[in-house]
Write a protein that holds these residues in place. Structure first.
Motif, PDB file in Angstrom:
ATOM      1  N   THR A  63       0.831  -1.209   0.000  1.00  0.00           N
ATOM      2  CA  THR A  63       0.000   0.000   0.000  1.00  0.00           C
ATOM      3  C   THR A  63       0.867   1.261   0.000  1.00  0.00           C
ATOM      4  N   ASP A 140      -6.888  -2.750  -3.975  1.00  0.00           N
ATOM      5  CA  ASP A 140      -6.038  -3.360  -2.944  1.00  0.00           C
ATOM      6  C   ASP A 140      -6.765  -4.589  -2.389  1.00  0.00           C
ATOM      7  N   GLU A 141      -6.025  -5.474  -1.757  1.00  0.00           N
ATOM      8  CA  GLU A 141      -6.578  -6.699  -1.151  1.00  0.00           C
ATOM      9  C   GLU A 141      -7.212  -7.597  -2.218  1.00  0.00           C
TER      10      GLU A 141
HETATM   11 MG   LIG Z   1      -1.890  -2.882   2.404  1.00  0.00          MG
END
Ligand SMILES: [Mg+2]
Ligand SMILES: Nc1ncnc2c1ncn2[C@@H]1O[C@H](COP(=O)(O)OP(=O)(O)OP(=O)(O)O)[C@@H](O)[C@H]1O
Length: 342
Positions: A63, A140-141
């Protein structure tokens, strides 16, 4: 002017210590490749945009790479509406088409993001992506595309993502845990083909070249510490203590340094010393390292490789105390091979 005098107050120094970051070769390489994807609709005028997958364990720094890249592309509010060069959203759990499209609509400022059918929401998302002049979508993820219970790849969200790329021609960057790789491998060659850039963030390797990079990273971090004196973090013996305490994982390294610097600033100390690092290790890292038997900041001299070897031998002994068969049905030697790469 030293880093110490540059920041006036204790609070400013603590904030500065907690914002320190440094790059390393793969960090820069991923940034460059995100840039290539970002501008691929211009360079590949006749074909699909290039997309990128970045995988890495929790705390590997995924991130942070997005945050660093996005600093140069801020959202702007104009009389005609918002301009959003990069849309970023974590993929919700459970990953459904509805949840994902709603997350994107919400980021683009649609007040009715949760209203309408999925088809209607998707069509609104396409319109808004164009209206907000979105150039890059970052999800993300990505591992949430694997169902937690059944471990099945969720094909409907994969198809939705593929259509999003095809219909909007906006490049997509995905960040996820290492198992995310499986999503592109097993499911959907049409989706997989679009992800021409792939990287994996791993901890600094415990070999000569890895330790060289690790010490350079520590040295870059140390340059930015708002403390009066140098702490010698990148000295061979100190770097080995820090490596053993963190296993070369960025999140752990930065916990040690940021929390250590915060304590040092509060106590008006001039540098990070073994005592401070030991306090942080005991408070914040030790519980993550149940298989470590050496106290890296207490021992007079750390036998680096010897300590790792001792941890493995202790683990072996613990394993022998059982019946020789691990709960998952693997033999003891098989399990040890998996754990320690033996
Ligand atoms: Mg992250
Ligand atoms: N290059 C860097 N320099 C300094 N600190 C960093 C760097 N990269 C990551 N960090 C720090 O390490 C910690 C973990 O980073 P980050 O949240 O980016 O990891 P992640 O891979 O996204 O983790 P997760 O999978 O848990 O979301 C954060 O505190 C972040 O500030």
């Amino acid at each position: 002017m030293s880093k110490d005098t540059k920041y006036a107050t204790t609070k400013e120094k603590i904030i500065a210590a907690n914002q320190i970051y440094a790059t390393y070769p793969l960090f820069n390489r991923v940034l460059e490749d995100i840039y290539e994807c970002h501008y691929s609709p211009e360079t590949n005028a006749d074909s699909d945009p290039d997309c990128l997958l970045l995988i890495g364990e929790a705390g590997a720094g995924k991130t942070t790479i997005y945050k660093t890249y996005a600093q140069n592309y801020p959202r702007q509010e104009t009389d005609e509406g918002s301009i959003v060069p990069i849309v970023y959203t974590p993929i919700p759990v459970p990953a459904t088409v509805k949840g994902l499209v709603e997350a994107i609509l919400k980021k683009l400022g649609d007040p009715l993001y949760n209203k309408g059918t999925t088809t209607n929401q998707t069509s609104r998302a396409y319109d808004l992506l164009a209206a907000c002049q979105v150039e890059l979508i970052v999800l993300d993820e990505f591992h949430h595309f694997i169902d937690r219970e059944s471990q099945r790849v969720l094909r409907n969200v994969c198809d939705w993502l593929k259509n999003l790329i095809l219909n909007t021609r906006i490049p997509v960057v995905l960040f996820g845990l290492p198992e995310s790789k499986r999503i592109l491998e097993v499911d959907n060659s049409q989706l997989s083909r679009r992800f021409t850039y792939r990287h994996e963030l791993i901890p600094f390797p415990r070999n000569d070249s890895g330790m060289k990079l690790f010490r350079q990273f520590l040295s870059d971090i140390e340059e930015q510490l708002p403390l009066a004196e140098k702490s010698g973090l990148a000295n061979k013996s100190m770097a080995e203590r820090i490596y053993y305490a963190t296993d070369g994982t960025i999140a752990h390294i930065m916990t040690l340094i940021r929390k250590g610097a915060t304590l040092a600033i509060k106590q008006d100390l001039k540098r990070l010393d073994l005592e401070i690092l030991n306090t942080v290790y005991e408070r914040h890292l030790k519980h993550e390292k149940p298989f470590k038997y050496t106290e890296p900041f207490l021992v007079k001299r750390l036998d680096f490789e010897g300590s790792y070897a001792f941890d493995i031998s202790k683990q072996r002994r613990r394993a022998f105390m059982g019946d020789g068969i691990f709960r998952n049905g693997r033999s003891q030697s098989q399990s040890l091979s998996l754990c320690f790469g033996l």
